[in-house]
Design a protein around this motif. Structure first.
Motif, short mmCIF file in Angstrom:
data_model
loop_
_atom_site.label_atom_id
_atom_site.label_comp_id
_atom_site.label_asym_id
_atom_site.label_seq_id
_atom_site.Cartn_x
_atom_site.Cartn_y
_atom_site.Cartn_z
N SER A 1 0.84 -1.20 0.00
CA SER A 1 0.00 0.00 0.00
C SER A 1 0.88 1.25 0.00
N LYS A 2 0.43 2.27 -0.74
CA LYS A 2 1.16 3.54 -0.74
C LYS A 2 0.95 4.24 0.60
N ALA A 3 1.94 4.99 1.02
CA ALA A 3 1.87 5.68 2.30
C ALA A 3 2.49 7.06 2.17
N VAL A 4 1.99 7.99 2.99
CA VAL A 4 2.56 9.33 3.09
C VAL A 4 2.89 9.57 4.55
N VAL A 5 4.12 9.98 4.81
CA VAL A 5 4.58 10.24 6.17
C VAL A 5 4.76 11.74 6.32
N LEU B 1 6.64 12.87 3.06
CA LEU B 1 7.51 11.90 2.41
C LEU B 1 6.68 10.71 1.97
N THR B 2 6.87 10.28 0.73
CA THR B 2 6.12 9.14 0.21
C THR B 2 6.89 7.84 0.48
N GLY B 3 6.14 6.76 0.48
CA GLY B 3 6.75 5.46 0.71
C GLY B 3 5.76 4.35 0.44
#
Length: 415
Positions: free
Chosen positions: A286-290, A297-299
């Motif tokens: 799953s895409k995540a944004v921190v 920051l994307t991850g």
């Protein structure tokens, strides 16, 4: 001539005296009320965060909390039961491969190692001794077989002679039968001795195999203990930063106990937690944004624990920019996990007012200088937008800043 006033006349006179005071107090109360209403019913435009309802796409997210941790971290455990003798480094030091970290007391382990070496040497001497003994027994049996073969050959000759003499009439049947019995008995004894020799070969070979296996096992134990002794020379396994070390000199250490941690502080990941009610909405990949301060920051979710603990599930996020300058070990972050994509929905900017899907009381601009309270139903969200289900239309301007102090107001003036 004076006369006594009646009670009604006295009351009227009293009211006339008190009337100015009553009017004054009423005026003051009205002025204060007007001021309070004016102050409570107006708000400065510069203090408001305003969002305009529009139509677009929302990638719905679930929100969790996270902590920045090193992307690589290795725990160094004690390989033996010992105690700390010396400490060479401190937490925060940068170390290279092979850098000594601390020294353990290895005297008892070295004694055990030397004892095992002596045992292996003794086993080798015993093996040589057994080989010599085996060779002696086999040589004796081999010689006995050869002697018995010669005896059987002699008995065979004697049997042929007796038979020849018996054919000439010079011998007797008893002598022939005795010669045959002696010859057959000799052959059986010879066969028995040959079988005994073959069995002795098998027994000696098996005994030697057991001895060799015993020596091999002891040699492996010696090698394992040598590696353990080498590991007990606590050194850095790679180039990194020492983030923890047990520096209590003299403290006893159990086998397997943590004594140091080295970490790569140039690359990071995020370990997060999420309410287990959202467990079906997060998966590996799953895409995540921190969110780190104001930076995002994307991850991608790289790991999800299958079990829930205390109502939360744990997961890890591998960052696209894992060496970002804002990242620090232990830094707390908000983590947004992308779930679904909703197209062509009404939306407003996300803010502190939003706590999850449900009914909200929001202030909406009725004119350029007036706000009106309105019931609005909001749905899913991500870190940027919130879905508007009903109560607002595209183009409406909504206050998304904290308006809790105006909970009792139905309208507000904007200054």
């Amino acid at each position: 001539m004076d006369r006594e006033l009646t009670s009604d006349e006295r009351k009227k006179a009293m009211r006339k005296k008190m009337l100015p005071y009553i009017i004054g107090v009423a005026v003051v109360v009205v002025i204060i009320a007007i001021l309070m209403i004016t102050l409570r019913s107006s708000v400065n435009r510069d203090d408001l965060l305003i969002a305009t309802v529009d139509t677009g796409t929302i990638e719905t997210t679930v929100t969790g909390s996270g902590s920045v941790v090193p992307a690589f971290e290795e725990i160094i455990n004690s390989p033996i039961n010992s105690r700390i003798v010396e400490v060479y480094c401190k937490a925060g030091d940068s170390v290279d491969v092979g850098t000594p970290l601390l020294r353990l007391d290895l005297q008892s382990t070295e004694t055990e190692l030397n004892k095992l070496k002596d045992q292996i040497e003794m086993k080798r001497y015993e093996l040589e001794q057994q080989k010599v003994g085996n060779d002696t027994r086999i040589s004796d049996l081999t010689m006995q077989v050869k002697v018995k073969e010669m005896t059987v050959n002699r008995l065979e000759v004697e049997l042929r002679n007796e038979r020849y003499l018996d054919s000439l009439g010079s011998g007797t049947g008893d002598r022939v039968r005795q010669a045959e019995l002696a010859y057959n008995t000799g052959k059986l004894e010879l066969e028995q001795m040959r079988q005994q020799l073959a069995n002795e070969h098998k027994v000696t070979d098996a005994g030697l195999s057991v001895k060799n296996l015993d020596i091999n096992i002891a040699s492996k134990n010696l090698g394992e203990m040598s590696r353990t002794l080498d590991d007990a020379q606590i050194r850095a396994p790679r180039r990194a930063t020492l983030t923890f070390i047990n520096d209590q000199i003299g403290q006893k250490i159990s086998e397997g106990e943590k004594i140091a941690i080295i970490s790569d502080l140039s690359h990071f990941k995020v370990d997060g937690e999420l309410a287990d009610s959202y467990g079906d909405r997060i998966r590996v990949g799953s895409k995540a944004v921190v969110r780190v301060g104001r930076d995002r920051l994307t991850g991608m979710v790289s790991n999800v624990t299958p079990l829930s603990r205390n109502g939360v599930i744990s997961f890890s996020v591998r960052l696209d920019d894992e060496a970002n300058a804002r990242l620090r070990s232990g830094l707390k972050t908000d983590v947004y996990i992308m779930c679904d994509v909703m197209e062509d929905v009404k939306r407003i900017k996300n803010g502190t007012f939003y706590t999850g899907p449900g009914l909200y009381e929001l202030f909406v601009f009725d004119s350029d200088d007036e706000l009106v309270r309105r019931s609005v139903r909001l749905g899913e969200s991500n870190f940027e937008y919130v879905e508007v289900i009903n109560g607002l239309e595209p183009g409406d301007r909504v206050v998304i800043s904290d308006m809790k102090r105006f909970n009792t107001n139905t309208s507000l003036k904007v200054k």
